[in-house]
Design an enzyme around this catalytic site. Structure first.
Site, short mmCIF file in Angstrom:
data_model
loop_
_atom_site.label_atom_id
_atom_site.label_comp_id
_atom_site.label_asym_id
_atom_site.label_seq_id
_atom_site.Cartn_x
_atom_site.Cartn_y
_atom_site.Cartn_z
N ASP A 1 31.10 33.11 38.57
CA ASP A 1 31.76 32.26 39.57
C ASP A 1 31.69 30.79 39.20
OD1 ASP A 1 33.01 33.42 41.82
OD2 ASP A 1 31.08 34.03 42.68
N GLN B 1 29.23 37.99 46.53
CA GLN B 1 30.38 37.67 47.37
C GLN B 1 29.97 36.74 48.52
OE1 GLN B 1 33.51 38.57 46.69
NE2 GLN B 1 34.41 37.72 48.55
N LYS C 1 38.38 43.69 43.12
CA LYS C 1 37.69 43.24 41.90
C LYS C 1 37.21 44.44 41.10
CE LYS C 1 36.07 38.91 43.86
NZ LYS C 1 35.09 38.32 44.75
#
Ligand code: GUN
Length: 296
Positions: free
Chosen positions: A121, A98, A54
């Protein structure tokens, strides 16, 4: 029928190039560089790989990447204090924590402490509610990637019968909402669904997101249907490690009109959509129009 292969790797590269173009414009015309903060707690090896990837792609599209690596014993209080700092940092437009988090941390509490406008997200309860009521929100990356591929392949999805296999909060449920938003007739199937083969056989669009290797055989697929395989399952076959999807690719490709392979299908689209969401968040934060073709 032999299916057209939907090349997610090439499509994701195209999306990242679009993001990079718009980022360059944003910098030049508005002096804004989108910033993405990624928070990793602990040393889970798979998570470390994701986070590295990422960070690299964020920089490649011209954005700022801020990585926060915390040790596995970090307290909830310290993690929430970091998120609060990122929420209030104007250089940070997107925040991703995460998952999975170490067991002593309450995932829902942590996710819901992120500013919904920076929740790239799309997991915050406010974004879930906004998506469910058809309002502007941040959309989870994997379903957004699937939607982009479907729109690219079909143009309009209006009136199509779609079956989503799997009811997770991260993929199945938001995928169903997005398909409904594009005027599909949507069925969410799961482990208790009666007569799953017949339900799947009715579908013009099948999205498989259950995490069970090759559980959908080709003879469940309607001739000419579009198959989006979200599964990424590691199996051992003939003494070798292999990645397979939730769909039996070989038999499904003989009946489908179009199909995503594993690997190289949905997988690469997730990070591409994370970058798209970060760009969208930066535009919204500055009252600028949203990037075209990169949102739901
Ligand atoms: N872990 C595996 N996939 C994801 C993802 O898309 N977002 C977050 N936050 N964690 C993950």
């Amino acid at each position: 029928m032999v299916a057209q292969v939907i090349d997610g790797k090439a499509f994701a590269a195209k999306v990242r190039a679009q993001v990079a173009d718009q980022v360059a414009k944003l910098k030049e015309e508005n002096g804004i560089t989108p910033g993405l903060a990624v928070v990793l707690v602990g040393e889970d090896p798979a998570s470390q790989v994701y986070v590295r990837s990422k960070g690299k792609m964020t920089v490649e599209v011209g954005m700022n990447s801020y990585e926060h690596k915390l040790d596995a014993e970090t307290s909830e209080e310290d993690l929430l204090a970091l998120i609060d700092k990122l929420n209030n940092d104007p250089a940070v437009h997107g925040i991703l924590v995460q998952l999975p988090l170490p067991k002593h941390l309450n995932e829902d509490l942590v996710i819901n402490s992120i500013d919904p406008a920076k929740d790239v997200d799309g997991f915050h309860i406010s974004n879930v509610g906004l998506l469910g009521t058809g309002q502007k929100s941040m959309v989870p990356c994997t379903p957004l990637g699937c939607l982009m591929m479907l729109r690219d392949h079909h143009g309009s999805l209006s009136g199509m019968d779609a079956v989503v296999i799997g009811r997770s909060n991260i993929v199945g449920k938001p995928m169903a909402q997005l398909l409904l938003g594009d005027s599909c007739t949507v069925t969410i199937a799961h482990s208790r669904t009666k007569d799953l083969p017949d339900v799947v056989r009715r579908a013009d669009i099948v999205v498989a997101a259950v995490g069970r290797p090759e559980m959908v055989p080709g003879d469940w697929i309607k001739e000419g249907a579009t198959v989006i395989d979200v599964g990424i399952n590691r199996i051992e076959r003939d003494g070798k490690n292999k990645l397979v999807g939730d769909v039996d690719y070989a038999s499904a490709a003989e009946r489908a009109g179009a199909i995503t392979p594993v690997p190289g299908g949905v997988g690469p689209m997730t990070i591409a959509c994370l970058l798209a969401n970060t760009l969208t968040a930066a535009c919204r934060a500055n009252g600028l129009p949203e990037p075209e073709g990169l949102t739901a």
